[in-house]
Write an enzyme that holds these catalytic residues in place. Structure first.
Site, PDB file in Angstrom:
ATOM      1  N   GLU A 184     -49.754 -62.559  29.293  1.00 49.35           N
ATOM      2  CA  GLU A 184     -50.435 -62.386  28.753  1.00 49.35           C
ATOM      3  C   GLU A 184     -50.421 -64.037  27.212  1.00 49.35           C
ATOM      4  OE1 GLU A 184     -52.832 -61.560  25.578  1.00 49.35           O
ATOM      5  OE2 GLU A 184     -52.773 -60.150  26.913  1.00 49.35           O
ATOM      6  N   GLN A 185     -51.633 -64.545  26.863  1.00 48.31           N
ATOM      7  CA  GLN A 185     -51.192 -65.611  26.183  1.00 48.31           C
ATOM      8  C   GLN A 185     -51.922 -64.896  25.037  1.00 48.31           C
ATOM      9  OE1 GLN A 185     -55.532 -67.377  25.977  1.00 48.31           O
ATOM     10  NE2 GLN A 185     -56.428 -65.348  24.781  1.00 48.31           N
ATOM     11  N   ARG A 223     -57.136 -47.763  18.962  1.00 50.25           N
ATOM     12  CA  ARG A 223     -56.978 -48.411  19.696  1.00 50.25           C
ATOM     13  C   ARG A 223     -55.304 -49.282  19.966  1.00 50.25           C
ATOM     14  NH1 ARG A 223     -59.934 -51.538  23.934  1.00 50.25           N
ATOM     15  NH2 ARG A 223     -61.784 -51.193  22.425  1.00 50.25           N
ATOM     16  N   TYR A 283     -65.452 -40.636  13.952  1.00 50.18           N
ATOM     17  CA  TYR A 283     -64.198 -39.606  14.185  1.00 50.18           C
ATOM     18  C   TYR A 283     -63.530 -39.817  13.633  1.00 50.18           C
ATOM     19  CZ  TYR A 283     -64.228 -43.413  17.813  1.00 50.18           C
ATOM     20  OH  TYR A 283     -63.858 -44.686  18.415  1.00 50.18           O
ATOM     21  N   ASP A 288     -63.054 -55.711  31.827  1.00 48.51           N
ATOM     22  CA  ASP A 288     -64.361 -56.120  31.081  1.00 48.51           C
ATOM     23  C   ASP A 288     -64.785 -57.742  31.816  1.00 48.51           C
ATOM     24  OD1 ASP A 288     -64.948 -54.056  29.128  1.00 48.51           O
ATOM     25  OD2 ASP A 288     -64.187 -55.187  27.131  1.00 48.51           O
TER      26      ASP A 288
END
Length: 414
Positions: free
Chosen positions: A30-31, A104, A209, A286
């Protein structure tokens, strides 16, 4: 088996966890220098929560989530309910997993905590991917070469790996942007809000929500626009979000008027690909199929990708990797591409102008509620990614071909 996963977002973490379940030794690259709390609300339909259960994470995620009982579609001007659909216990009973709404960061934290720290390399920027018949490798900005039996590129909508594999292919602006904010429950007390609603209007829609067990209201206002920056941290100009929803129902205006920091996020997608893999390297999430969020399926599709990838590698030897990746793509490509397309159509439907088109849309929503209590978003919820008959049908549809023996289509080492 050794694997390198590039990108530690939701898709990358899910891939690392799924591969570890097969006995694979995983290095997650991971960067970012650290995991930080970024993003806001995210929805996890039953096809996503079934994967979380498979990964042993459902209880941890559900403990920080909200379980809505229903979804209400509303008109923009007066807030009148068009129709509503069941979620809650009904959806869990029908689809084998709960419908959750979660911050998230809470989802990401639960997933990251399940990956051993020694398997994670933060602050590591990948500048190239290469492979030969026996191994795959990534090259870091510092000139280091990390080698494994396969590489999974889960590096997001702006995926560099996708370009290294398939050539220049930029992210596509969807023509929409989202205003995002989180409000403490006390800030919106007394507004009489439905627990989960989508308000439909000409050229825009509004969603709210609850997340974090009802402590925070997640707010998203989506507008059609000609340009917007693809960023999770860019701030809207003061009052911009209120002007965008001028004339809307007073409850929508009240919510927007009580927001503090409002972020403005340009929604980008990727064009569908005919394949996601070459040799020992594959895309996931993605990077393969970024989509607009109008069916709340982006994260779910990445989670399902990861689960199927792991399933295809169970019992595989290093020499089997290209065939295993072919099976993964053949089982996922057609289904994910279908969700991409249906999400785009949903966005168009939400933004129809007042008049005959909007009335016809509303009539369709009412008819769907009468025919199917779970509504238009539920098409993907019940698809069993591990149903071999379905996988076989997807294989025919996707028509994924292996690269030629001359290796000409394979990525070159950097």
């Amino acid at each position: 088996m050794r694997a390198i996963v590039v990108g530690a977002g939701i898709g990358g973490l899910a891939a690392a966890l799924s591969l570890r379940r097969t006995g694979c030794e995983v290095t997650l690259v991971e960067q970012a220098p650290r995991f930080t709390e970024i993003g806001a609300g995210i929805q996890l339909a039953p096809n996503a929560t079934r994967v979380l259960r498979r990964l042993g994470l459902l209880d941890a995620v559900a403990a920080r989530a909200t379980r809505p009982s229903r979804l209400s579609f509303r008109t923009w001007s007066d807030g009148g309910e068009i129709c509503h659909y069941a979620l809650g216990r009904e959806a869990e009973g029908a689809f084998g997993g709960p419908y959750l709404q979660v911050h998230r960061a809470d989802l990401h934290q639960a997933m990251a905590a399940a990956v051993p720290p020694e398997s994670v390399r933060l602050n590591t920027v990948v500048v190239g991917i290469g492979q030969d018949d026996k191994s795959a490798r990534v090259t870091t900005v510092g000139g280091e070469h990390l080698e494994a039996d396969l590489v999974v590129a889960a590096d997001g909508v702006r995926s560099s790996a996708r370009q290294w594999l398939f050539g220049v292919d930029e992210a596509l602006f969807s023509g929409t942007a989202a205003y995002r904010a989180l409000l403490p429950a006390g800030e919106v007390a007394g507004l009489g809000l439905p627990e989960y609603a989508i308000w439909l209007g000409p050229g825009r829609h509004f969603v709210h929500y609850w997340v974090r067990r009802g402590e925070l209201l997640n707010v998203v206002g989506v507008i059609g626009t000609q340009a917007a920056q693809e960023s999770w941290t860019a701030r809207a100009e003061p009052g911009e979000h209120l002007r965008a929803f001028d004339g809307w129902d007073p409850r929508v205006r009240d919510i927007l008027g009580r927001t503090g920091t409002v972020l403005r996020h340009g929604i980008h997608t990727r064009a569908p690909l005919a394949r996601w893999n070459i040799g020992r390297v594959t895309l996931l999430g993605d990077s393969a199929h970024a989509m607009v969020p109008f069916q709340a399926q982006g994260a779910a599709q990445a989670l399902v990708d990861a689960a199927v990838l792991g399933d295809c590698l169970v019992g595989a030897a290093p020499s089997d990797v290209p065939d295993a990746l072919d099976r993964y793509v053949s089982r996922r490509l057609a289904a994910a591409t279908k969700v991409q397309a249906s999400s785009a159509r949903a966005g168009e439907d939400y933004h129809l102008p007042d008049g005959p088109e909007a009335r016809a849309r509303n009539a369709r929503l009412v008819a769907q509620a009468a025919e199917n209590e779970f509504g238009p978003h539920a098409g993907a919820w019940g698809i069993d990614a591990f149903d071999e008959q379905q996988a076989s049908q997807d294989a025919v549809t996707a028509a994924v071909e292996r690269p030629g023996d001359d290796g000409g289509a394979r990525p070159k080492p950097v």
